[in-house]
Motif scaffolding. Sequence first.
Motif, PDB file in Angstrom:
ATOM      1  N   HIS A  92       0.747  -1.151  -0.246  1.00 13.49           N
ATOM      2  CA  HIS A  92      -0.039  -0.147  -0.072  1.00 13.49           C
ATOM      3  C   HIS A  92       0.705   1.302   0.075  1.00 13.49           C
ATOM      4  O   HIS A  92       0.541   2.175  -0.704  1.00 13.49           O
ATOM      5  CB  HIS A  92      -1.208  -0.008   1.133  1.00 13.49           C
ATOM      6  CG  HIS A  92      -1.750   1.252   1.071  1.00 13.49           C
ATOM      7  ND1 HIS A  92      -1.968   2.160   2.149  1.00 13.49           N
ATOM      8  CD2 HIS A  92      -2.748   1.624   0.251  1.00 13.49           C
ATOM      9  CE1 HIS A  92      -2.542   3.201   1.819  1.00 13.49           C
ATOM     10  NE2 HIS A  92      -3.168   2.811   0.588  1.00 13.49           N
ATOM     11  N   ARG A  96       0.350   3.671  -3.042  1.00 11.75           N
ATOM     12  CA  ARG A  96      -0.378   5.142  -2.595  1.00 11.75           C
ATOM     13  C   ARG A  96       0.778   6.432  -3.016  1.00 11.75           C
ATOM     14  O   ARG A  96       0.089   7.236  -3.567  1.00 11.75           O
ATOM     15  CB  ARG A  96      -0.527   5.041  -1.091  1.00 11.75           C
ATOM     16  CG  ARG A  96      -0.919   6.289  -0.602  1.00 11.75           C
ATOM     17  CD  ARG A  96      -2.427   6.396  -0.358  1.00 11.75           C
ATOM     18  NE  ARG A  96      -2.928   7.751   0.407  1.00 11.75           N
ATOM     19  CZ  ARG A  96      -4.149   7.981   0.449  1.00 11.75           C
ATOM     20  NH1 ARG A  96      -4.919   7.049   0.054  1.00 11.75           N
ATOM     21  NH2 ARG A  96      -4.262   9.205   0.893  1.00 11.75           N
ATOM     22  N   PHE A 103      -2.169  11.482  -9.265  1.00 11.11           N
ATOM     23  CA  PHE A 103      -3.448  12.063  -9.241  1.00 11.11           C
ATOM     24  C   PHE A 103      -3.468  13.167  -8.444  1.00 11.11           C
ATOM     25  O   PHE A 103      -3.068  13.221  -7.245  1.00 11.11           O
ATOM     26  CB  PHE A 103      -4.282  10.918  -8.611  1.00 11.11           C
ATOM     27  CG  PHE A 103      -5.902  10.990  -8.947  1.00 11.11           C
ATOM     28  CD1 PHE A 103      -6.387  10.700  -9.862  1.00 11.11           C
ATOM     29  CD2 PHE A 103      -6.586  11.697  -7.968  1.00 11.11           C
ATOM     30  CE1 PHE A 103      -7.769  10.867 -10.230  1.00 11.11           C
ATOM     31  CE2 PHE A 103      -7.812  11.951  -7.958  1.00 11.11           C
ATOM     32  CZ  PHE A 103      -8.531  11.406  -9.227  1.00 11.11           C
ATOM     33  N   THR A 251     -19.187   7.110  -6.247  1.00 11.39           N
ATOM     34  CA  THR A 251     -19.062   7.858  -4.916  1.00 11.39           C
ATOM     35  C   THR A 251     -19.594   9.282  -5.143  1.00 11.39           C
ATOM     36  O   THR A 251     -20.564   9.694  -4.357  1.00 11.39           O
ATOM     37  CB  THR A 251     -17.865   7.990  -4.328  1.00 11.39           C
ATOM     38  OG1 THR A 251     -16.731   8.241  -5.630  1.00 11.39           O
ATOM     39  CG2 THR A 251     -17.194   6.561  -3.835  1.00 11.39           C
ATOM     40  N   ARG A 299     -13.131  -3.765   6.750  1.00 10.45           N
ATOM     41  CA  ARG A 299     -11.914  -4.152   7.399  1.00 10.45           C
ATOM     42  C   ARG A 299     -12.000  -5.316   7.738  1.00 10.45           C
ATOM     43  O   ARG A 299     -12.927  -6.002   7.919  1.00 10.45           O
ATOM     44  CB  ARG A 299     -11.523  -3.021   8.531  1.00 10.45           C
ATOM     45  CG  ARG A 299     -11.225  -1.708   8.029  1.00 10.45           C
ATOM     46  CD  ARG A 299      -9.812  -1.407   7.051  1.00 10.45           C
ATOM     47  NE  ARG A 299      -9.223  -0.072   7.158  1.00 10.45           N
ATOM     48  CZ  ARG A 299      -9.734   0.772   6.126  1.00 10.45           C
ATOM     49  NH1 ARG A 299     -10.421   0.610   5.181  1.00 10.45           N
ATOM     50  NH2 ARG A 299      -9.092   2.064   6.314  1.00 10.45           N
ATOM     51  N   HIS A 353     -10.152   7.934   6.919  1.00 10.11           N
ATOM     52  CA  HIS A 353      -9.482   8.557   7.892  1.00 10.11           C
ATOM     53  C   HIS A 353      -7.950   7.689   7.726  1.00 10.11           C
ATOM     54  O   HIS A 353      -7.998   6.543   7.530  1.00 10.11           O
ATOM     55  CB  HIS A 353      -9.868   8.494   9.098  1.00 10.11           C
ATOM     56  CG  HIS A 353      -8.882   9.199  10.089  1.00 10.11           C
ATOM     57  ND1 HIS A 353      -8.601  10.516  10.161  1.00 10.11           N
ATOM     58  CD2 HIS A 353      -8.396   8.446  11.175  1.00 10.11           C
ATOM     59  CE1 HIS A 353      -7.902  10.672  11.253  1.00 10.11           C
ATOM     60  NE2 HIS A 353      -7.660   9.594  11.984  1.00 10.11           N
ATOM     61  N   HIS A 356      -5.387   5.192   4.316  1.00  8.22           N
ATOM     62  CA  HIS A 356      -6.186   5.030   3.047  1.00  8.22           C
ATOM     63  C   HIS A 356      -7.163   6.157   2.583  1.00  8.22           C
ATOM     64  O   HIS A 356      -8.028   6.074   1.997  1.00  8.22           O
ATOM     65  CB  HIS A 356      -7.022   3.848   3.273  1.00  8.22           C
ATOM     66  CG  HIS A 356      -6.320   2.404   3.225  1.00  8.22           C
ATOM     67  ND1 HIS A 356      -6.080   1.634   2.067  1.00  8.22           N
ATOM     68  CD2 HIS A 356      -5.650   1.771   4.284  1.00  8.22           C
ATOM     69  CE1 HIS A 356      -5.137   0.473   2.390  1.00  8.22           C
ATOM     70  NE2 HIS A 356      -5.062   0.782   3.790  1.00  8.22           N
ATOM     71  N   CYS A 358      -9.371   8.993   1.392  1.00  8.71           N
ATOM     72  CA  CYS A 358      -9.845   8.918  -0.060  1.00  8.71           C
ATOM     73  C   CYS A 358      -8.728   9.729  -0.944  1.00  8.71           C
ATOM     74  O   CYS A 358      -8.871  11.075  -0.722  1.00  8.71           O
ATOM     75  CB  CYS A 358     -11.335   9.364  -0.238  1.00  8.71           C
ATOM     76  SG  CYS A 358     -11.648   9.690  -1.693  1.00  8.71           S
TER      77      CYS A 358
HETATM   78  C1  HEM Z   1     -18.117  11.738  -2.186  1.00 12.25           C
HETATM   79  C2  HEM Z   1     -17.018  11.000  -3.173  1.00 12.25           C
HETATM   80  C3  HEM Z   1     -16.350   9.946  -2.360  1.00 12.25           C
HETATM   81  C4  HEM Z   1     -16.630   9.430  -1.271  1.00 12.25           C
HETATM   82  C5  HEM Z   1     -17.591   9.594  -0.185  1.00 12.25           C
HETATM   83  C6  HEM Z   1     -15.368   8.561  -1.204  1.00 12.25           C
HETATM   84  C7  HEM Z   1     -15.198   7.605  -0.051  1.00 12.25           C
HETATM   85  C8  HEM Z   1     -13.751   6.867   0.130  1.00 12.25           C
HETATM   86  C9  HEM Z   1     -13.860   6.033   1.391  1.00 12.25           C
HETATM   87  C10 HEM Z   1     -14.771   6.046   2.424  1.00 12.25           C
HETATM   88  C11 HEM Z   1     -12.468   5.420   1.074  1.00 12.25           C
HETATM   89  C12 HEM Z   1     -11.868   4.422   2.153  1.00 12.25           C
HETATM   90  C13 HEM Z   1     -10.843   5.225   2.960  1.00 12.25           C
HETATM   91  C14 HEM Z   1     -10.315   4.595   4.175  1.00 12.25           C
HETATM   92  O1  HEM Z   1     -10.302   3.293   3.917  1.00 12.25           O
HETATM   93  O2  HEM Z   1      -9.916   5.189   5.276  1.00 12.25           O
HETATM   94  C15 HEM Z   1     -12.201   5.858  -0.303  1.00 12.25           C
HETATM   95  C16 HEM Z   1     -10.813   5.262  -0.652  1.00 12.25           C
HETATM   96  C17 HEM Z   1     -10.374   5.712  -1.993  1.00 12.25           C
HETATM   97  N1  HEM Z   1     -11.096   6.615  -2.853  1.00 12.25           N
HETATM   98 FE1  HEM Z   1     -12.810   7.738  -2.717  1.00 12.25          FE
HETATM   99  N2  HEM Z   1     -14.624   8.560  -2.180  1.00 12.25           N
HETATM  100  C18 HEM Z   1     -15.148   9.504  -3.214  1.00 12.25           C
HETATM  101  C19 HEM Z   1     -14.545   9.939  -4.271  1.00 12.25           C
HETATM  102  C20 HEM Z   1     -13.593   9.515  -4.924  1.00 12.25           C
HETATM  103  C21 HEM Z   1     -13.082  10.019  -6.226  1.00 12.25           C
HETATM  104  C22 HEM Z   1     -13.553  11.009  -6.916  1.00 12.25           C
HETATM  105  C23 HEM Z   1     -11.841   9.140  -6.494  1.00 12.25           C
HETATM  106  C24 HEM Z   1     -10.973   9.015  -7.420  1.00 12.25           C
HETATM  107  C25 HEM Z   1     -11.147   9.580  -8.722  1.00 12.25           C
HETATM  108  C26 HEM Z   1     -11.651   8.442  -5.306  1.00 12.25           C
HETATM  109  C27 HEM Z   1     -10.825   7.366  -5.123  1.00 12.25           C
HETATM  110  C28 HEM Z   1     -10.480   6.715  -3.949  1.00 12.25           C
HETATM  111  C29 HEM Z   1      -9.135   5.731  -3.840  1.00 12.25           C
HETATM  112  C30 HEM Z   1      -8.383   5.224  -5.034  1.00 12.25           C
HETATM  113  C31 HEM Z   1      -9.336   5.091  -2.848  1.00 12.25           C
HETATM  114  C32 HEM Z   1      -8.412   4.071  -1.994  1.00 12.25           C
HETATM  115  C33 HEM Z   1      -7.349   4.792  -1.239  1.00 12.25           C
HETATM  116  C34 HEM Z   1      -6.198   3.916  -0.492  1.00 12.25           C
HETATM  117  O3  HEM Z   1      -6.731   2.857   0.003  1.00 12.25           O
HETATM  118  O4  HEM Z   1      -5.086   4.501  -0.314  1.00 12.25           O
HETATM  119  N3  HEM Z   1     -12.801   8.506  -4.396  1.00 12.25           N
HETATM  120  N4  HEM Z   1     -12.994   6.757  -0.450  1.00 12.25           N
END
Ligand code: HEM
Length: 430
Positions: A92, A96, A103, A251, A299, A353, A356, A358
Amino acid sequence: MQLSPYSGAYLSDPASAWRRILDDPDRALYAEDLGLWLISRHADVRRALADAATFGNALTLAPVYAVCPEAMSVIMQIDAPPTTAATDPPVHPRTRRALRATFANTADRAEAEYGRIVRRRVDELVSRLVAQRGERVDLVSGFTTELPLLVILDILGVPDADVDRIRRWADGQVALIWGQPDPDEQVRLARGLLEFWRYCQDLVRQRLDSGVNGTDFVSRALTYRDDDDDVLTVPEVASLAFNLLVAGHETTAGLLAHALDAALSSPHRWQALVADPRSVPGFVAETLRFAPAIDGWLRVTRRDVTLGEVTIPAGARCLLMIGAANRDPSVFAHPDRFDEHRIDAADHLSFGHGPHFCIGAALARLEAGIALTQLAEAIPGLQLAPEHRRSFKPNVSFRAHDSLLATIDVRTPADAPQVSQPAPAEAQAA
Ligand code: HEM
């Protein structure tokens, strides 16, 4: 206990279930129907999201039910290497780092790199709605699901012609992992997911064949790897694209629909946005808290974990109930009230938070900010149709509206006749 997320009360009114779960003296409850431990308090959810050593991500993208053997044999052919949401250290931190480099994940970078794309796509879609003045439209199919999909395709350098199949595959993935498809449907969705993965592999292969010199995400990720598999492999680039095409739109589509639902189901809120676009960011933050597009995230425990009187065994899958945490009264005053002026809305956990967190949060806020501002300016008389009934797709993580039926009225409300409105958002579902 039974959560029953696919039917009945939780599906139509999750906030009531969140309240009951938060009120329970036990800090973790076992949902027998899902085989998942439910963690709901803000402090516990926040700690679990941040503690990768105790709460791992290996099963975060694995289906929440026992997949039938035929569908499983198709899924096993998807050899996408886990990259971000489904990985733990040491993979990760490396993937990341690659994402952060390629990005735009801060407000300034997102505005600089994606602002033009977002404005162009918002203009297109708002103009299309304005052209339908006087008509009933579904804002979900006509706006909220379209905008983030078109934007993420632009960012990845995918042609518009592929919109429909990518939408179908991405919707299918959300249903396959977090929904409750019957066995025939599982097989159909799994085949779609395999096609989707092959499509992402082709996308990367085409970039490699044509020489990597574009500014799209795939070209940037290939440039970043610089032929060094220790930095990032070619299949990992395809896997990042595979993830972003889903995470980038399912999302934000939810955020846009929840925001429009909250604004239009209490017309004074829409008028406040029309009157003062500076109130949009606060409105978006409160929407994220009140009605998160992802209201539960998975998780798996890597050791026994004791929360109060309850011990969750090692290897147990946990649903971190982001929606409930955002309504925790020990953090938010009058948590079940939508209050666009609250000063602590940003304490929500809707983007996760910790490690990971977002990567697309800044892009999602940018899209929602521009979309609401432009819609309010161009269609000040936008109203939910009286026959609109709020309902959500059955899913344990993604809370997505089936539709948002609205009337396009470009006049200001002072000039327009009054119609009765559906009940305000907080009186019904989140
Ligand atoms: C309102 C819009 C969005 C919500 C509510 C949302 C929510 C989340 C949540 C809850 C996670 C998990 C975080 C964690 O495990 O701590 C996450 C991870 C992630 N989100 Fe979003 N997301 C949104 C929009 C986006 C957009 C627009 C993108 C990309 C274009 C994106 C890409 C990702 C990626 C790649 C992860 C994984 C990050 C990691 O594991 O390091 N998300 N998101």
